[in-house]
Design an enzyme around this catalytic site. Structure first.
Site, PDB file in Angstrom:
ATOM      1  N   ARG A 177      11.434   4.061   3.647  1.00  0.00           N
ATOM      2  CA  ARG A 177      10.918   3.168   4.683  1.00  0.00           C
ATOM      3  C   ARG A 177      12.096   2.322   5.151  1.00  0.00           C
ATOM      4  NH1 ARG A 177       5.679  -0.719   4.873  1.00  0.00           N
ATOM      5  NH2 ARG A 177       4.814   1.295   5.465  1.00  0.00           N
ATOM      6  N   HIS A 196       4.899   6.129  11.524  1.00  0.00           N
ATOM      7  CA  HIS A 196       4.490   6.042  10.122  1.00  0.00           C
ATOM      8  C   HIS A 196       3.679   7.310   9.864  1.00  0.00           C
ATOM      9  CE1 HIS A 196       3.437   4.674   6.276  1.00  0.00           C
ATOM     10  NE2 HIS A 196       3.020   3.447   6.533  1.00  0.00           N
ATOM     11  N   LYS A 250      25.711  -4.890   1.037  1.00  0.00           N
ATOM     12  CA  LYS A 250      27.178  -4.861   1.015  1.00  0.00           C
ATOM     13  C   LYS A 250      27.749  -4.126   2.219  1.00  0.00           C
ATOM     14  CE  LYS A 250      26.916  -4.542  -4.036  1.00  0.00           C
ATOM     15  NZ  LYS A 250      27.212  -3.695  -5.214  1.00  0.00           N
ATOM     16  N   ARG A 257       0.805  -1.212   0.000  1.00  0.00           N
ATOM     17  CA  ARG A 257       0.000   0.000   0.000  1.00  0.00           C
ATOM     18  C   ARG A 257       0.844   1.270   0.000  1.00  0.00           C
ATOM     19  NH1 ARG A 257      -2.495  -3.887   1.610  1.00  0.00           N
ATOM     20  NH2 ARG A 257      -0.721  -4.217   2.972  1.00  0.00           N
ATOM     21  N   THR A 258       1.787   1.360   0.929  1.00  0.00           N
ATOM     22  CA  THR A 258       2.538   2.615   1.070  1.00  0.00           C
ATOM     23  C   THR A 258       3.384   2.892  -0.157  1.00  0.00           C
ATOM     24  OG1 THR A 258       2.590   2.323   3.477  1.00  0.00           O
ATOM     25  CG2 THR A 258       4.135   3.901   2.522  1.00  0.00           C
TER      26      THR A 258
END
Length: 307
Positions: free
Chosen positions: A102, A130, A81, A51-52
């Site tokens: 995110r 959020h 890495k 969704r986001t």
């Protein structure tokens, strides 16, 4: 605003200005189709998202900008890495005009801003916040109730790791006469920091021991899933609080059910056709609110007239 990394610090005036832009976007989509033409926005997602990420990328394209994206950057990008988040931001800002992140660490957005020369948006930081979900949550409350002042809302489920709840509570605290009923899964209670925060903002927080402690005429119920991926002991047995047609029937015709999604078992599909269950429209409100945020940050950060 130059960045948006937390729901704390934004003023009520700034929030309402964002919502005015979101309202205008809903009414006049065509007006914004080329607003950010020629700009490039990067989305860096170190955690899974549907969704986001898609909501942000749809919002970017609806504003006429181009998007460059990495999904699951924790495994599929330079982080694998050993590259630091700070170095990734230093590099990616040379490829883009805004970065949406995110990340699995709570302080990730703050660290990104310290080295950033482009606007940063926090699309979720570990079990912390959020904030853009909070934007669309309050926008949805405003849409269905007509106002946010005087709202009563019950928050259920995982209140400890549920970052969407944390951001929503910070934003709703900007309004007057708000009452919050907390009904957590045992062991996943709202952290004391948020209780103290609400008290300082004069938001009444009432702990509920049973489901029936939530008033029948509460304006909203905000149900959440248990964040099993963040549990300190992944083998712990958590008993979900399940809402279904039978137990939701006790609430008023004017009680709306919210959920940040995805759901697992905590909301039964038999509720999906109940007009009070507005979680899918809630998710779709991510488009106008995120478009408004991106638009506003570009205007403020670069001091440009986008009209």
């Amino acid at each position: 605003m130059k960045h948006f990394i937390t729901a704390e610090g934004i003023t009520r005036g700034e929030l309402e200005r964002l919502y005015s832009v979101a309202d205008d976007i809903k009414r006049n989509k065509a007006k914004y189709r080329t607003a950010l033409s020629g700009y490039i926005i990067a989305t860096l997602f170190y955690e899974p998202s549907t969704r986001t990420r898609l909501s942000f990328e749809s919002s970017i394209q609806r504003l006429g900008a181009n998007v460059i994206s990495t999904e699951n950057a924790r495994e599929n990008a330079s982080a694998k890495k050993g590259e630091s988040l700070e170095d990734t931001v230093r590099i990616v800002q040379g490829y883009s005009d805004m970065i949406i992140i995110r990340h699995f660490e709570v302080d990730s957005a703050e660290r990104a801003v310290k080295v950033a020369k482009v606007p940063i948006i926090n699309a979720g930081s570990g079990g912390g916040e959020h904030p853009t979900q909070g934007l669309l949550d309050i926008y949805t409350i405003r849409e269905y109730r007509g106002k946010v002042d005087g709202t009563s809302i019950a928050v259920m489920g995982d209140l400890k790791y549920g970052r969407t709840v944390h951001s929503m509570l910070k934003l709703i605290s900007l309004y007057d006469g708000v009452t919050v009923y907390g009904f957590p899964v045992k062991g996943l209670e709202l952290p004391e920091f948020y209780k103290d925060f609400l008290a300082a903002k004069k938001v009444k927080y009432i702990e509920c021991k049973t489901f029936t402690d939530i008033p029948k005429d509460v304006n909203f119920i905000y149900q959440t899933r248990v964040q099993t991926e963040r549990l300190e002991d992944p083998d712990i047995k958590i008993e979900e609080m399940i809402l279904n047609k039978a137990n939701f029937a006790r609430f008023s015709d004017n009680t709306y059910l919210l959920h940040p999604l995805p759901r697992v078992d905590e909301i039964s599909p038999d509720l999906d056709d109940d007009k009070r269950c507005v979680y899918f429209n809630q998710a779709h409100n991510g488009i106008p609110t995120r478009m408004a945020l991106i638009y506003t940050l570009f205007r403020d950060f670069y001091n440009i007239d986008l009209k």
